[in-house]
Scaffold this active site. Structure first.
Site, short mmCIF file in Angstrom:
data_model
loop_
_atom_site.label_atom_id
_atom_site.label_comp_id
_atom_site.label_asym_id
_atom_site.label_seq_id
_atom_site.Cartn_x
_atom_site.Cartn_y
_atom_site.Cartn_z
N THR A 15 -1.94 -67.89 42.38
CA THR A 15 -3.19 -67.44 41.76
C THR A 15 -3.94 -66.52 42.73
O THR A 15 -3.82 -66.67 43.94
CB THR A 15 -4.12 -68.64 41.38
OG1 THR A 15 -5.28 -68.13 40.72
CG2 THR A 15 -4.56 -69.45 42.59
N LYS A 20 -10.37 -71.11 40.92
CA LYS A 20 -9.31 -72.00 40.42
C LYS A 20 -8.66 -72.73 41.59
O LYS A 20 -8.36 -73.91 41.51
CB LYS A 20 -8.23 -71.19 39.70
CG LYS A 20 -8.60 -70.67 38.34
CD LYS A 20 -7.35 -70.10 37.69
CE LYS A 20 -7.63 -69.57 36.30
NZ LYS A 20 -6.41 -69.18 35.60
N ASP A 74 -2.82 -71.06 33.36
CA ASP A 74 -3.43 -70.05 32.50
C ASP A 74 -4.44 -70.75 31.59
O ASP A 74 -4.15 -71.82 31.07
CB ASP A 74 -2.35 -69.37 31.67
CG ASP A 74 -2.78 -67.98 31.32
OD1 ASP A 74 -2.68 -67.10 32.19
OD2 ASP A 74 -3.26 -67.77 30.19
P1 IMP Z 1 -6.87 -66.78 33.27
O1 IMP Z 1 -6.40 -68.18 33.20
O2 IMP Z 1 -7.18 -66.40 34.68
O3 IMP Z 1 -5.97 -65.81 32.55
O4 IMP Z 1 -8.27 -66.80 32.55
C1 IMP Z 1 -8.56 -66.11 31.37
C2 IMP Z 1 -10.03 -65.79 31.33
O5 IMP Z 1 -10.75 -66.97 31.11
C3 IMP Z 1 -10.58 -65.17 32.61
O6 IMP Z 1 -11.47 -64.15 32.27
C4 IMP Z 1 -11.31 -66.26 33.28
O7 IMP Z 1 -12.44 -65.77 33.95
C5 IMP Z 1 -11.69 -67.17 32.13
N1 IMP Z 1 -11.60 -68.56 32.56
C6 IMP Z 1 -10.49 -69.24 32.88
N2 IMP Z 1 -10.80 -70.48 33.26
C7 IMP Z 1 -12.14 -70.57 33.19
C8 IMP Z 1 -13.07 -71.61 33.50
O8 IMP Z 1 -12.72 -72.69 33.96
N3 IMP Z 1 -14.34 -71.31 33.29
C9 IMP Z 1 -14.78 -70.11 32.81
N4 IMP Z 1 -13.98 -69.11 32.52
C10 IMP Z 1 -12.66 -69.33 32.72
#
Ligand code: IMP
Length: 200
Positions: A15, A20, A74
């Protein structure tokens, strides 16, 4: 060395997201597992309608590139009144229109229900199929951005168990019930139970 002395084992998390990573570190620490960030391998996030499928494809690519046992995570925000939008497209939507535009889309809507979903896929060079875990938390989209902690949609999402938005919570409070914490704990339980010889 000393920081790792009491930890039985480690896990590689692919990541680039420090938030995260910090959430994962805290969850895994409780299981005696240290977390190592694998950041610069340029895994292209493939587009699919399903988070588990996205995670599975990403982990396959990550294992091929770094030849290590690794996991990826994800996540997506699913808003009921918008038929699950942005869902698997959350990353693109956050980058392009962001929280303010989501709030505008929700203006006047009485149904504020939403949930976060998280999918983890773990794989290793000798494994033919990834192992997957999912977690979810229900809540709602609040009327305005609140709080300075966290990242992404945290300021506009309030989980049902609290009166605060995720962004108004410190890390350990979000980590008690969040979608990612649920998934990380499922993974950590499984990972702790498999014999050491199968992890390398
Ligand atoms: P990814 O898992 O990084 O692809 O996240 C997809 C989108 O969701 C990204 O824009 C992240 O900022 C948002 N996102 C993922 N996890 C969270 C969380 O725990 N809180 C708020 N936004 C999240």
């Amino acid at each position: 060395m000393s920081a790792f002395r009491d930890l039985r084992e480690a896990v590689f998390f692919v990541t680039g997201n420090l938030h995260k990573f910090n959430e994962a570190c805290q969850v895994f620490r409780a299981f005696g597992i240290s977390t190592i960030m694998v950041k610069r391998i340029n895994v292209v996030e493939t587009q699919a309608d399903d988070l588990e499928e996205i995670a599975e494809r990403s982990v396959r690519e990550a294992v091929r590139k770094c030849n290590l046992p690794v996991f990826v995570e994800d996540a997506g925000l699913f808003i009921e009144a918008l038929s699950g939008f942005p869902g698997p497209y959350s990353s693109y939507v956050f980058r392009t229109i962001g929280n303010k535009a989501i709030l505008r889309l929700m203006q006047g809507l009485r149904n504020r229900k939403a949930f976060f979903k998280s999918a983890i896929a773990y794989s290793a060079p000798e494994m033919r199929r990834a192992i997957k875990f999912i977690g979810r938390i229900n809540g709602e989209i609040i009327g305005e951005e609140r709080g300075n902690h966290g990242f992404g949609f945290d300021p506009i999402f309030r989980p049902n168990f609290s009166s605060k938005s995720f962004a108004e919570m410190a890390l350990d409070e979000k980590n008690q019930h969040s979608h990612r914490a649920v998934t990380l704990r499922k993974f950590a339980e499984w990972y702790s139970a498999i014999p050491q010889t199968q992890k390398s």
